[in-house]
Design a protein around this motif. Structure first.
Motif, PDB file in Angstrom:
ATOM      1  N   LYS A  13       0.841  -1.190   0.000  1.00  0.00           N
ATOM      2  CA  LYS A  13       0.000   0.000   0.000  1.00  0.00           C
ATOM      3  C   LYS A  13       0.885   1.253   0.000  1.00  0.00           C
ATOM      4  N   PRO A  14       0.338   2.399  -0.420  1.00  0.00           N
ATOM      5  CA  PRO A  14       1.077   3.657  -0.238  1.00  0.00           C
ATOM      6  C   PRO A  14       1.256   3.937   1.246  1.00  0.00           C
ATOM      7  N   ASP A  15       2.422   4.435   1.628  1.00  0.00           N
ATOM      8  CA  ASP A  15       2.676   4.779   3.020  1.00  0.00           C
ATOM      9  C   ASP A  15       2.446   6.274   3.231  1.00  0.00           C
ATOM     10  N   ALA A  16       2.442   6.695   4.471  1.00  0.00           N
ATOM     11  CA  ALA A  16       2.322   8.118   4.779  1.00  0.00           C
ATOM     12  C   ALA A  16       3.419   8.898   4.071  1.00  0.00           C
ATOM     13  N   GLY A  17       3.056   9.991   3.440  1.00  0.00           N
ATOM     14  CA  GLY A  17       4.025  10.811   2.718  1.00  0.00           C
ATOM     15  C   GLY A  17       4.241  10.404   1.270  1.00  0.00           C
ATOM     16  N   HIS A  18       3.502   9.407   0.792  1.00  0.00           N
ATOM     17  CA  HIS A  18       3.655   8.937  -0.587  1.00  0.00           C
ATOM     18  C   HIS A  18       3.283  10.049  -1.571  1.00  0.00           C
ATOM     19  N   LEU A  19       4.213  10.388  -2.460  1.00  0.00           N
ATOM     20  CA  LEU A  19       4.005  11.401  -3.504  1.00  0.00           C
ATOM     21  C   LEU A  19       3.504  12.725  -2.913  1.00  0.00           C
ATOM     22  N   ALA A  20       4.083  13.097  -1.775  1.00  0.00           N
ATOM     23  CA  ALA A  20       3.582  14.260  -1.035  1.00  0.00           C
ATOM     24  C   ALA A  20       3.629  15.543  -1.845  1.00  0.00           C
ATOM     25  N   THR A  21       4.738  15.829  -2.523  1.00  0.00           N
ATOM     26  CA  THR A  21       4.845  17.089  -3.268  1.00  0.00           C
ATOM     27  C   THR A  21       3.863  17.122  -4.434  1.00  0.00           C
ATOM     28  N   MET A  22       3.595  15.978  -5.019  1.00  0.00           N
ATOM     29  CA  MET A  22       2.623  15.908  -6.106  1.00  0.00           C
ATOM     30  C   MET A  22       1.212  16.173  -5.590  1.00  0.00           C
ATOM     31  N   ARG A  23       0.875  15.569  -4.462  1.00  0.00           N
ATOM     32  CA  ARG A  23      -0.460  15.784  -3.904  1.00  0.00           C
ATOM     33  C   ARG A  23      -0.644  17.212  -3.412  1.00  0.00           C
ATOM     34  N   ASP A  24       0.426  17.794  -2.877  1.00  0.00           N
ATOM     35  CA  ASP A  24       0.349  19.194  -2.443  1.00  0.00           C
ATOM     36  C   ASP A  24       0.058  20.124  -3.614  1.00  0.00           C
ATOM     37  N   ALA A  25       0.621  19.779  -4.775  1.00  0.00           N
ATOM     38  CA  ALA A  25       0.420  20.618  -5.957  1.00  0.00           C
ATOM     39  C   ALA A  25      -0.973  20.437  -6.563  1.00  0.00           C
ATOM     40  N   LEU A  26      -1.607  19.282  -6.303  1.00  0.00           N
ATOM     41  CA  LEU A  26      -2.880  18.981  -6.946  1.00  0.00           C
ATOM     42  C   LEU A  26      -4.097  19.283  -6.080  1.00  0.00           C
ATOM     43  N   PHE A  27      -3.908  19.300  -4.753  1.00  0.00           N
ATOM     44  CA  PHE A  27      -5.063  19.424  -3.870  1.00  0.00           C
ATOM     45  C   PHE A  27      -4.867  20.532  -2.841  1.00  0.00           C
ATOM     46  N   ASP A  28      -5.942  21.227  -2.539  1.00  0.00           N
ATOM     47  CA  ASP A  28      -5.894  22.251  -1.488  1.00  0.00           C
ATOM     48  C   ASP A  28      -5.862  21.608  -0.103  1.00  0.00           C
ATOM     49  N   ASP A  29      -6.577  20.476   0.032  1.00  0.00           N
ATOM     50  CA  ASP A  29      -6.647  19.773   1.314  1.00  0.00           C
ATOM     51  C   ASP A  29      -6.150  18.344   1.104  1.00  0.00           C
ATOM     52  N   VAL A  30      -4.990  18.029   1.653  1.00  0.00           N
ATOM     53  CA  VAL A  30      -4.363  16.721   1.441  1.00  0.00           C
ATOM     54  C   VAL A  30      -4.627  15.818   2.641  1.00  0.00           C
ATOM     55  N   ARG A  31      -5.251  14.669   2.380  1.00  0.00           N
ATOM     56  CA  ARG A  31      -5.483  13.675   3.431  1.00  0.00           C
ATOM     57  C   ARG A  31      -4.382  12.617   3.370  1.00  0.00           C
ATOM     58  N   GLU A  32      -3.799  12.342   4.511  1.00  0.00           N
ATOM     59  CA  GLU A  32      -2.666  11.423   4.550  1.00  0.00           C
ATOM     60  C   GLU A  32      -3.137   9.967   4.418  1.00  0.00           C
ATOM     61  N   HIS A  33      -2.272   9.145   3.796  1.00  0.00           N
ATOM     62  CA  HIS A  33      -2.553   7.712   3.693  1.00  0.00           C
ATOM     63  C   HIS A  33      -2.516   7.072   5.086  1.00  0.00           C
ATOM     64  N   ASP A  34      -3.461   6.195   5.333  1.00  0.00           N
ATOM     65  CA  ASP A  34      -3.503   5.467   6.604  1.00  0.00           C
ATOM     66  C   ASP A  34      -3.649   3.982   6.291  1.00  0.00           C
ATOM     67  N   SER A  35      -2.550   3.370   5.841  1.00  0.00           N
ATOM     68  CA  SER A  35      -2.604   1.975   5.418  1.00  0.00           C
ATOM     69  C   SER A  35      -2.836   1.028   6.581  1.00  0.00           C
ATOM     70  N   ASP A  36      -2.424   1.400   7.769  1.00  0.00           N
ATOM     71  CA  ASP A  36      -2.559   0.502   8.916  1.00  0.00           C
ATOM     72  C   ASP A  36      -4.012   0.193   9.264  1.00  0.00           C
ATOM     73  N   LYS A  37      -4.951   0.969   8.739  1.00  0.00           N
ATOM     74  CA  LYS A  37      -6.363   0.725   9.069  1.00  0.00           C
ATOM     75  C   LYS A  37      -6.809  -0.663   8.608  1.00  0.00           C
ATOM     76  N   PHE A  38      -6.150  -1.216   7.584  1.00  0.00           N
ATOM     77  CA  PHE A  38      -6.521  -2.531   7.085  1.00  0.00           C
ATOM     78  C   PHE A  38      -6.186  -3.639   8.085  1.00  0.00           C
ATOM     79  N   LEU A  39      -5.230  -3.388   8.944  1.00  0.00           N
ATOM     80  CA  LEU A  39      -4.803  -4.425   9.884  1.00  0.00           C
ATOM     81  C   LEU A  39      -5.924  -4.803  10.845  1.00  0.00           C
ATOM     82  N   THR A  40      -6.742  -3.839  11.234  1.00  0.00           N
ATOM     83  CA  THR A  40      -7.863  -4.134  12.120  1.00  0.00           C
ATOM     84  C   THR A  40      -8.863  -5.067  11.441  1.00  0.00           C
ATOM     85  N   GLU A  41      -9.130  -4.823  10.161  1.00  0.00           N
ATOM     86  CA  GLU A  41     -10.061  -5.666   9.414  1.00  0.00           C
ATOM     87  C   GLU A  41      -9.499  -7.068   9.213  1.00  0.00           C
TER      88      GLU A  41
END
Length: 306
Positions: A207-235
């Motif tokens: 999965k993408p980790d926190a900070g994945h393609l950060a500069t690209m996402r900053d350039a594309l979005f006004d509000d950037v939500r961070e990746h939270d891959s660990d959420k799958f571990l609970t499921e």
């Protein structure tokens, strides 16, 4: 016993060179369902009633962009890590049946094949996108790696690939028939995966980790939500035990063409506003764009009581 079951009636399904056919034993009327092998070498096991749209999965445009981007080597470190982990897990197993779910056009799948029969005997490459599976099947057929191209009398064997168009939620596989599953940037379906995995079978998730393609996402979005891959571990926890977690990153220096392909192959293609995408691409015309790809790879094992 065949690894496969009919997606319509769940009867045993037998592969063949021209038409796969179930025996109809679990159908109320003992009806045998046929599934033709396409000339490219794939089999469509996705019934109409399991489709949520007319053409589910990745578009041809997205597939072509991903092919160009990945074959340029930008995600090679991730590819290498996944293969290393598979070798470490599987080298001592006698018979390995592996499912690469959400395989796309097969960039990672082809690397798994090259590990050889010392690691994987049978590799089922499955995706809901027909255009993606067509691409994988064509490459596999040219390389002589499809299941019906294997000569059991030959002195050297290659891993047999079965390219399938199918739903991850309705896998046409016998229960407990898989040694392992890989899900690389693909859906996570804990119960469906546990159902087809053998006892103590393995699951590798990228999965993408926190900070994945950060500069690209900053350039594309006004509000950037961070990746939270660990959420799958609970499921996954009711069905799987986490064995290991690996994080890997790689610096990317991208041309305008590379960046356009990266945007097209990700959800950013439709989430970002067109003016934002165009402004970023115009800026890259004068100098390369720098960003960092960050990934997390989980290695899990099926809990023995599931």
């Amino acid at each position: 016993m065949s690894l496969f079951i009919c997606p319509l009636c769940q009867s045993p399904l037998q592969p063949a060179t021209d038409t796969w056919r179930c025996d109809g034993s679990l159908h109320p009327k003992q009806t045998a369902h046929p599934f033709d092998v396409a000339r490219q070498g794939y089999v469509n096991l996705l019934p109409v009633q399991q489709k949520k749209s007319k053409a589910p999965g990745d578009s041809q445009q997205s597939i072509e962009a991903r092919k160009r981007f990945l074959h340029a080597g930008h995600y090679q470190p991730l590819n290498d890590l996944i293969c290393q982990k598979m070798v470490a897990l599987l080298s001592s197993n006698e018979q390995v049946n592996w499912l690469d779910i959400g395989c796309g056009e097969g960039y990672y799948t082809q690397s798994m094949v090259q590990l050889g029969t010392e690691v994987i005997d049978t590799l089922i490459a499955a995706d809901i996108s027909k255009p993606a599976v067509v691409e994988l099947a064509k490459v596999s057929k040219m390389a002589g790696r499809l299941w019906y191209q294997q000569n059991k009398e030959a002195s050297t064997q290659t891993t047999a690939i079965y390219p399938l168009v199918t739903s991850a939620a309705h896998l046409p596989l016998h229960a407990h028939s898989m040694t392992g599953i890989s899900s690389i940037f693909s859906p996570i379906l804990p119960e469906a995966f546990a159902e087809v995995l053998a006892d103590k079978g393995y699951l590798i998730i990228a999965k993408p980790d926190a900070g994945h393609l950060a500069t690209m996402r900053d350039a594309l979005f006004d509000d950037v939500r961070e990746h939270d891959s660990d959420k799958f571990l609970t499921e996954l926890s009711p069905y799987f035990t986490l064995l290991d977690t690996h994080r890997i990153s790689t610096e990317l220096t991208l041309s305008a063409g590379d960046l356009a392909d990266l945007m097209t192959m990700t959800p950013y293609a439709y989430r970002a506003r067109n003016e934002k995408k165009q402004a970023l691409l115009e800026a890259v015309e004068t100098k390369p764009f720098n960003t960092e790809a960050k990934f997390v790879v989980y290695v899990l094992q099926k809990a023995t009581d599931k």
